[in-house]
Design an enzyme around this catalytic site. Structure first.
Site, PDB file in Angstrom:
ATOM      1  N   CYS A   1       0.866  -1.178   0.000  1.00 12.09           N
ATOM      2  CA  CYS A   1       0.000   0.000   0.000  1.00 12.09           C
ATOM      3  C   CYS A   1       0.902   1.226   0.000  1.00 12.09           C
ATOM      4  O   CYS A   1       1.953   1.227   0.657  1.00 12.09           O
ATOM      5  CB  CYS A   1      -0.875  -0.030   1.254  1.00 12.09           C
ATOM      6  SG  CYS A   1      -2.110   1.261   1.303  1.00 12.09           S
TER       7      CYS A   1
ATOM      8  N   GLU B   1       1.711  -4.276  -5.296  1.00 12.91           N
ATOM      9  CA  GLU B   1       0.533  -5.136  -5.218  1.00 12.91           C
ATOM     10  C   GLU B   1      -0.612  -4.516  -6.014  1.00 12.91           C
ATOM     11  O   GLU B   1      -0.807  -3.304  -5.995  1.00 12.91           O
ATOM     12  CB  GLU B   1       0.137  -5.295  -3.749  1.00 12.91           C
ATOM     13  CG  GLU B   1      -0.989  -6.267  -3.497  1.00 12.91           C
ATOM     14  CD  GLU B   1      -1.289  -6.412  -2.009  1.00 12.91           C
ATOM     15  OE1 GLU B   1      -2.436  -6.169  -1.603  1.00 12.91           O
ATOM     16  OE2 GLU B   1      -0.353  -6.759  -1.251  1.00 12.91           O
TER      17      GLU B   1
END
Length: 299
Positions: free
Chosen positions: A158, A192
């Site tokens: 993140c 990600e």
């Protein structure tokens, strides 16, 4: 993930994702929020939250916040400083050692990120917290989190730059920092998925500039996508897609081949889309070694 954490995650996934918190006060900034974040109910339905910029404790009332400011002794992220250059600092915070701080970071981040972020299961992650330093302390600018062991080879889970600090080069600095860590680990990495729209633009711009800069300065006869991956720690897939977006790769006899001219490289580098980042990671200011991995004993 333990059963309690899994239950908490499931409970919050079931909540109707309506944005209740309209604003937060963090340090000297009052910031309009963008998305829902699953703060505890008594906090999550407040129109404004007050957040300590140092320890990230969140409060419902200004008077509580003012009192906390006088009492809080924290003046920097709860981790180890691994980078310092001028007024820019980066701290590594272990989610296992500083669970509440990292959970609070995730709740804060979710106010500005559309896609799902972890909220409670922070122990398997490391957090890299970017700050600006002045005489009062270290002020939160943004962060990225990273799995300690990523089966998918992700070097970022993140990533966020707080709105007051956006468009100043900090987002690309965080991206570059994640790849400097990957280089020291001698591995390739990729963020990600899914990325936010802003994340996609930032990564594509970063990858493009890094590759264009190498191609501009390359003096040899041939350079492969694999060579670029080894040099940058960017995955071959990300490199190929980036080069394709700039019409710099062709499929020839079963292989993807880089096909560029010096003129094409310079034309791209003159574009505002691929301009030189304003902030760079200075390798000499990075004090970090890859963590030791647990290896299975040979029988």
């Amino acid at each position: 993930m333990d059963p309690t954490t899994a239950a908490l995650e499931k409970e919050h996934e079931a909540i109707t994702k309506v944005k209740y918190i309209d604003k937060i006060q963090i340090g000297k900034y009052e910031i309009d929020t963008w998305y829902f974040s699953p703060y505890p109910e008594e906090y999550g339905k407040q129109p404004k939250l007050w957040v300590c910029e140092y320890c990230l404790k969140y409060m419902r009332l200004e008077k509580t916040y003012r009192y906390h400011q006088g009492e809080c002794t924290v003046r920097q992220p709860l981790g180890v400083e691994i980078y310092r250059k001028g007024t820019i600092s980066v701290y590594e915070v272990d989610g296992k050692d500083n669970k509440i701080y990292c959970q609070n970071m995730c709740l804060l981040a979710k106010l500005f990120l559309d896609h799902k972020t972890l909220y409670f299961d922070v122990e398997p992650f490391l957090f890299y917290v970017l700050c600006e330093i002045d005489k009062h302390g270290t002020h939160l600018v943004g962060y990225f989190s990273k799995e300690k062991e990523s089966p998918d080879g992700n070097n970022v889970a993140c990533i966020l730059t707080l709105p007051p600090f956006q468009r100043k080069g900090y987002g690309k600095f965080l991206i570059a920092f994640s790849y400097e860590l990957s280089k020291l680990e001698k591995c390739v990495g990729s963020p990600e998925k899914p990325l936010s729209d802003l994340g996609k633009l930032s990564y594509r711009s970063y990858w493009s500039y890094v590759l264009l800069d190498i191609l501009r300065n390359f003096k040899g006869n041939a350079l492969s996508i694999r060579d670029l991956s080894i040099m940058t720690s960017i995955t071959q897939q990300d490199i190929m897609e980036t080069l394709q977006s700039m019409n710099m790769v062709k499929y020839w006899k079963g292989n993807h081949v880089i096909c560029v001219t010096a003129k094409l490289v310079e034309e791209h580098l003159k574009s505002t889309q691929y301009k030189r980042p304003p902030l760079f990671v200075h390798e000499d200011a990075l004090r970090w070694s890859p963590p030791k991995r647990h290896k299975a004993l040979k029988k």
